[in-house]
Structures are given as structure tokens and as C-alpha cells.
Motif scaffolding. Structure first.
Motif, PDB file in Angstrom:
ATOM      1  N   ALA A   1       0.816  -1.130   0.027  1.00  0.00           N
ATOM      2  CA  ALA A   1       0.001  -0.115  -0.109  1.00  0.00           C
ATOM      3  C   ALA A   1       0.882   1.199   0.093  1.00  0.00           C
ATOM      4  CB  ALA A   1      -0.998   0.049   1.079  1.00  0.00           C
ATOM      5  N   ARG A   2       2.105   1.370   0.170  1.00  0.00           N
ATOM      6  CA  ARG A   2       2.983   2.420   0.330  1.00  0.00           C
ATOM      7  C   ARG A   2       2.799   3.150  -0.849  1.00  0.00           C
ATOM      8  NH1 ARG A   2       6.165   2.357   4.254  1.00  0.00           N
ATOM      9  NH2 ARG A   2       6.382   0.114   4.479  1.00  0.00           N
ATOM     10  N   GLY A   3       2.601   4.375  -0.706  1.00  0.00           N
ATOM     11  CA  GLY A   3       2.470   5.512  -1.806  1.00  0.00           C
ATOM     12  C   GLY A   3       1.228   5.560  -2.580  1.00  0.00           C
ATOM     13  N   THR A   4       0.179   4.600  -2.131  1.00  0.00           N
ATOM     14  CA  THR A   4      -1.218   4.453  -2.724  1.00  0.00           C
ATOM     15  C   THR A   4      -2.010   5.326  -1.745  1.00  0.00           C
ATOM     16  OG1 THR A   4      -1.881   2.446  -1.672  1.00  0.00           O
ATOM     17  CG2 THR A   4      -0.273   2.506  -3.660  1.00  0.00           C
ATOM     18  N   VAL A   5      -3.506   5.280  -2.112  1.00  0.00           N
ATOM     19  CA  VAL A   5      -4.362   5.762  -1.203  1.00  0.00           C
ATOM     20  C   VAL A   5      -4.692   4.834   0.052  1.00  0.00           C
ATOM     21  CG1 VAL A   5      -6.497   4.395  -2.533  1.00  0.00           C
ATOM     22  CG2 VAL A   5      -6.952   6.536  -1.726  1.00  0.00           C
ATOM     23  N   LEU A   6      -4.541   3.728  -0.242  1.00  0.00           N
ATOM     24  CA  LEU A   6      -4.848   2.641   0.956  1.00  0.00           C
ATOM     25  C   LEU A   6      -3.595   2.697   2.198  1.00  0.00           C
ATOM     26  CD1 LEU A   6      -6.684   0.424   1.706  1.00  0.00           C
ATOM     27  CD2 LEU A   6      -5.074  -1.313   0.573  1.00  0.00           C
ATOM     28  N   GLU A   7      -2.540   3.596   2.029  1.00  0.00           N
ATOM     29  CA  GLU A   7      -1.500   3.596   2.941  1.00  0.00           C
ATOM     30  C   GLU A   7      -2.090   3.961   4.280  1.00  0.00           C
ATOM     31  OE1 GLU A   7       2.851   5.593   3.576  1.00  0.00           O
ATOM     32  OE2 GLU A   7       1.879   6.194   1.712  1.00  0.00           O
ATOM     33  N   PRO A   8      -2.793   4.934   4.537  1.00  0.00           N
ATOM     34  CA  PRO A   8      -3.204   5.311   5.803  1.00  0.00           C
ATOM     35  C   PRO A   8      -4.108   4.171   6.509  1.00  0.00           C
ATOM     36  CG  PRO A   8      -3.650   7.132   4.435  1.00  0.00           C
ATOM     37  CD  PRO A   8      -3.282   5.909   3.520  1.00  0.00           C
ATOM     38  N   ALA A   9      -4.735   3.547   5.742  1.00  0.00           N
ATOM     39  CA  ALA A   9      -5.670   2.563   6.203  1.00  0.00           C
ATOM     40  C   ALA A   9      -4.692   1.519   6.956  1.00  0.00           C
ATOM     41  CB  ALA A   9      -6.624   1.858   5.251  1.00  0.00           C
ATOM     42  N   ALA A  10      -3.691   1.086   5.997  1.00  0.00           N
ATOM     43  CA  ALA A  10      -2.833   0.100   6.267  1.00  0.00           C
ATOM     44  C   ALA A  10      -1.854   0.593   7.528  1.00  0.00           C
ATOM     45  CB  ALA A  10      -1.697  -0.317   5.002  1.00  0.00           C
ATOM     46  N   ASP A  11      -1.704   1.724   7.550  1.00  0.00           N
ATOM     47  CA  ASP A  11      -1.014   2.182   8.936  1.00  0.00           C
ATOM     48  C   ASP A  11      -1.635   2.187  10.123  1.00  0.00           C
ATOM     49  OD1 ASP A  11       1.414   2.622   7.451  1.00  0.00           O
ATOM     50  OD2 ASP A  11       1.220   4.720   7.259  1.00  0.00           O
ATOM     51  N   GLY A  12      -3.190   2.374   9.813  1.00  0.00           N
ATOM     52  CA  GLY A  12      -4.166   2.395  10.872  1.00  0.00           C
ATOM     53  C   GLY A  12      -4.099   0.826  11.775  1.00  0.00           C
ATOM     54  N   LEU A  13      -4.133  -0.124  10.498  1.00  0.00           N
ATOM     55  CA  LEU A  13      -3.969  -1.468  11.025  1.00  0.00           C
ATOM     56  C   LEU A  13      -3.108  -1.869  11.579  1.00  0.00           C
ATOM     57  CD1 LEU A  13      -5.391  -4.365  10.909  1.00  0.00           C
ATOM     58  CD2 LEU A  13      -4.565  -4.665   8.731  1.00  0.00           C
ATOM     59  N   ARG A  14      -1.740  -1.480  11.240  1.00  0.00           N
ATOM     60  CA  ARG A  14      -0.561  -1.826  12.160  1.00  0.00           C
ATOM     61  C   ARG A  14      -0.705  -1.216  13.491  1.00  0.00           C
ATOM     62  NH1 ARG A  14       5.081  -0.594   9.490  1.00  0.00           N
ATOM     63  NH2 ARG A  14       4.306   1.480   9.430  1.00  0.00           N
ATOM     64  N   HIS A  15      -1.269  -0.010  13.628  1.00  0.00           N
ATOM     65  CA  HIS A  15      -1.332   0.675  14.948  1.00  0.00           C
ATOM     66  C   HIS A  15      -2.264  -0.090  15.865  1.00  0.00           C
ATOM     67  CE1 HIS A  15      -1.850   4.031  17.751  1.00  0.00           C
ATOM     68  NE2 HIS A  15      -2.953   3.836  17.458  1.00  0.00           N
ATOM     69  N   VAL A  16      -3.461  -0.688  15.562  1.00  0.00           N
ATOM     70  CA  VAL A  16      -4.014  -1.562  16.211  1.00  0.00           C
ATOM     71  C   VAL A  16      -3.605  -2.817  16.696  1.00  0.00           C
ATOM     72  CG1 VAL A  16      -6.450  -2.493  16.499  1.00  0.00           C
ATOM     73  CG2 VAL A  16      -6.298  -0.317  15.485  1.00  0.00           C
ATOM     74  N   LEU A  17      -2.672  -3.527  15.585  1.00  0.00           N
ATOM     75  CA  LEU A  17      -2.312  -4.782  15.929  1.00  0.00           C
ATOM     76  C   LEU A  17      -1.109  -4.696  17.124  1.00  0.00           C
ATOM     77  CD1 LEU A  17      -1.985  -6.498  12.296  1.00  0.00           C
ATOM     78  CD2 LEU A  17      -3.192  -7.282  14.358  1.00  0.00           C
ATOM     79  N   HIS A  18      -0.544  -3.373  17.029  1.00  0.00           N
ATOM     80  CA  HIS A  18       0.483  -3.163  17.872  1.00  0.00           C
ATOM     81  C   HIS A  18       0.026  -2.732  19.504  1.00  0.00           C
ATOM     82  CE1 HIS A  18       4.092  -4.252  15.867  1.00  0.00           C
ATOM     83  NE2 HIS A  18       3.690  -3.723  14.937  1.00  0.00           N
ATOM     84  N   GLY A  19      -1.292  -2.759  19.448  1.00  0.00           N
ATOM     85  CA  GLY A  19      -1.908  -2.143  20.748  1.00  0.00           C
ATOM     86  C   GLY A  19      -2.526  -0.977  20.950  1.00  0.00           C
ATOM     87  N   GLY A  20      -2.357  -0.132  19.583  1.00  0.00           N
ATOM     88  CA  GLY A  20      -3.063   1.062  19.698  1.00  0.00           C
ATOM     89  C   GLY A  20      -4.378   1.067  19.520  1.00  0.00           C
ATOM     90  N   ARG A  21      -5.062   2.526  19.731  1.00  0.00           N
ATOM     91  CA  ARG A  21      -6.495   2.698  19.632  1.00  0.00           C
ATOM     92  C   ARG A  21      -6.500   3.836  18.776  1.00  0.00           C
ATOM     93  NH1 ARG A  21      -6.179  -1.843  20.644  1.00  0.00           N
ATOM     94  NH2 ARG A  21      -7.490  -2.992  22.130  1.00  0.00           N
ATOM     95  N   PHE A  22      -7.662   4.060  17.968  1.00  0.00           N
ATOM     96  CA  PHE A  22      -7.910   5.148  17.374  1.00  0.00           C
ATOM     97  C   PHE A  22      -8.504   6.345  18.170  1.00  0.00           C
ATOM     98  CE2 PHE A  22      -8.393   2.065  13.987  1.00  0.00           C
ATOM     99  CZ  PHE A  22      -7.365   2.347  13.015  1.00  0.00           C
ATOM    100  N   THR A  23      -8.198   7.558  17.777  1.00  0.00           N
ATOM    101  CA  THR A  23      -9.182   8.724  18.404  1.00  0.00           C
ATOM    102  C   THR A  23     -10.587   8.537  18.044  1.00  0.00           C
ATOM    103  OG1 THR A  23      -8.899  10.292  16.581  1.00  0.00           O
ATOM    104  CG2 THR A  23      -7.175   9.968  18.386  1.00  0.00           C
ATOM    105  N   ALA A  24     -11.329   9.304  18.826  1.00  0.00           N
ATOM    106  CA  ALA A  24     -12.892   9.462  18.550  1.00  0.00           C
ATOM    107  C   ALA A  24     -12.891   9.829  17.153  1.00  0.00           C
ATOM    108  CB  ALA A  24     -13.311  10.586  19.399  1.00  0.00           C
ATOM    109  N   THR A  25     -12.103  10.455  16.560  1.00  0.00           N
ATOM    110  CA  THR A  25     -12.395  10.741  15.011  1.00  0.00           C
ATOM    111  C   THR A  25     -11.760   9.936  14.077  1.00  0.00           C
ATOM    112  OG1 THR A  25     -10.344  12.160  15.287  1.00  0.00           O
ATOM    113  CG2 THR A  25     -12.292  13.247  15.461  1.00  0.00           C
TER     114      THR A  25
END
Length: 242
Positions: A190-214
Motif C-alpha cells: 500500500a505504500r504510496g497509494t490511497v490505501l497507505e493510511p488504512a494499512a498504517d491504522g491496521l498496524r497501529h491497532v495490531l501493536h496495541g494502539g487505539r484510534f481517537t474519537a475521530t
């Protein structure tokens, strides 16, 4: 949906199967079937990637708050949860779409009900890694197609977001090692594509992170991938910046 209901009836199963509702005719309420389906999803997916990614309610054990509208019993509490999660009271087509997307997330749009009622968890664990890979592949190909105009691009994103939800449902039945492998492979692709932020968000959650309210990551460009939004879609905004 009528076919699923017919099959369930023939099998002697009374399942809370939910409908596909169009945003332009949505009346702003959900029947109690949606709440029942959400309760199954929260129970089946407790502690999983899907539950963490979408911040599913822990349970629906509180007594249901219902209101009679147009001769049908509606779930006022389920509707309120959808409105809070969507951040909109509804009304416009886009706002209605946001509400409906949250209802589909909370119920997994029948996936959890079917897996739970038919006792498919064991079989799904075996098939999930390959099915998730196929689904992520479809998403990449779909978003890789050049849209002829902005409305077409939004439709692409909506369809891809629905498939993304299904992919995360499948990924939730994979072992952690497989989940990380899928995520890392997706990030590379996904690097450099429209999907990159979504892929980064998935990795964030897999590593124990959570999204903000937005639906964003506090320190980073990752986002929760949703299809409906009011205003500019965050993935299109990312694409235009690139």
C-alpha cells in the motif's frame, strides 16, 4: 437476504439477520433485530482484532430500550449508539450512510450471526488466512483502478471499506503471527497509494494502539478505514497530498 432467511427457516433457526438499507431511503431507526445481531457480534468477537479496531461495545446486557414506530418495535439504544459513533444525527444521504455503516460494523452485517449459529468457528480458523488474503487483494485491485470522476472514486472507497470490514472479520480468526504477516505485507503493497493510511491504522491497532474519537492515530498518519463521511474522505485527502 430473503434467501438466507428462507434457508434459516428451513433449518429451524431463528436468526437476527439484518437487511441492506439504502442511505437515501433510511428513516433513521433500526428494528430490535439489529440490536440482537450486535449482541451476537460483541460476544463472538470479544477481545479480537475486529473488536479492537472498531471499538465494539463490550456487551449489550442492559435491558433494551425500544420504541414502537410504524407498527414495528425499534431499538432506541442501538440507534443512539450508531449516532454517537457516526458523530451525526443523520438526515442527509451522507449522514445516513455514516449511520448505516456503523450499524453494519456493530452487527458485522450477518457474518457473526451466521458463524455463531452454524458453529463455523473451527472451520473459519482454517480458512481465514487464505480468505483474508483474497479479500485484501480485491481491495488493492479495486482501489488501484483509476476512477473517472470524484463520485466514482467515492463509490470505490465505500465498496473497499465494506470489503475491509470483512477482511478484518476474517483476520480476527487468524493466529497473531498471521495477522502481523498480513498487515506487514499490506503495508508494503500500500505504500504510496490511497490505501497507505488504512494499512498504517491496521498496524497501529495490531501493536496495541487505539484510534481517537475521530478515527485517527494521535502520532502518525494512520486512520480507521470507513466508507462514508461528510466532506472530503481522508483517503482521498491523503491521495491528493501525494
Amino acid at each position: 437476504m430473503s434467501e438466507l432467511r428462507t434457508l434459516a427457516k428451513q433449518a429451524g433457526l431463528k436468526l437476527p439477520l439484518v437487511e441492506e438499507v439504502a442511505a437515501d431511503i433510511f428513516m433513521g431507526t433500526f428494528t430490535t433485530t439489529w440490536r440482537d445481531a450486535a449482541a451476537v457480534a460483541s460476544r463472538l468477537l470479544a477481545g479480537t482484532l475486529y473488536a479492537h479496531y472498531y471499538d465494539l461495545p463490550a456487551d449489550w446486557s442492559e435491558p433494551s430500550k425500544t420504541v414502537l414506530r410504524w407498527g414495528k418495535r425499534t431499538a432506541a439504544d442501538f440507534t443512539a449508539v450508531c449516532r454517537t459513533r457516526a458523530g451525526t444525527p443523520g438526515g442527509s444521504v451522507a449522514a445516513n450512510g455514516m449511520l448505516l455503516e456503523q450499524s453494519q460494523i456493530l452487527t458485522t452485517h450477518n457474518l457473526a450471526v451466521l458463524v455463531d449459529a452454524l458453529d463455523l468457528t473451527g472451520e473459519l480458523r482454517e480458512r481465514a488466512p487464505q480468505l483474508a488474503e483474497h479479500t485484501f487483494g480485491w481491495i488493492r485491485r479495486r482501489l488501484g483502478q483509476r476512477a473517472s470522476h470524484r463520485h466514482a472514486a467515492l463509490i470505490q472507497l465505500k465498496n473497499a471499506a465494506y470489503a475491509w470490514r470483512q477482511a478484518l472479520f476474517l483476520l480476527s480468526f487468524c493466529e497473531p503471527a498471521a495477522q502481523f504477516a498480513h498487515a506487514e505485507r499490506l503495508i508494503d503493497q500500500a505504500r504510496g497509494t490511497v490505501l497507505e493510511p488504512a494499512a498504517d491504522g491496521l498496524r497501529h491497532v495490531l501493536h496495541g494502539g487505539r484510534f481517537t474519537a475521530t478515527g485517527t492515530v494521535r502520532r502518525g498518519a494512520g486512520v480507521r478505514f470507513l466508507g462514508w463521511t461528510e466532506g472530503t474522505h481522508p483517503l482521498l485527502a491523503h491521495s491528493s497530498r501525494g
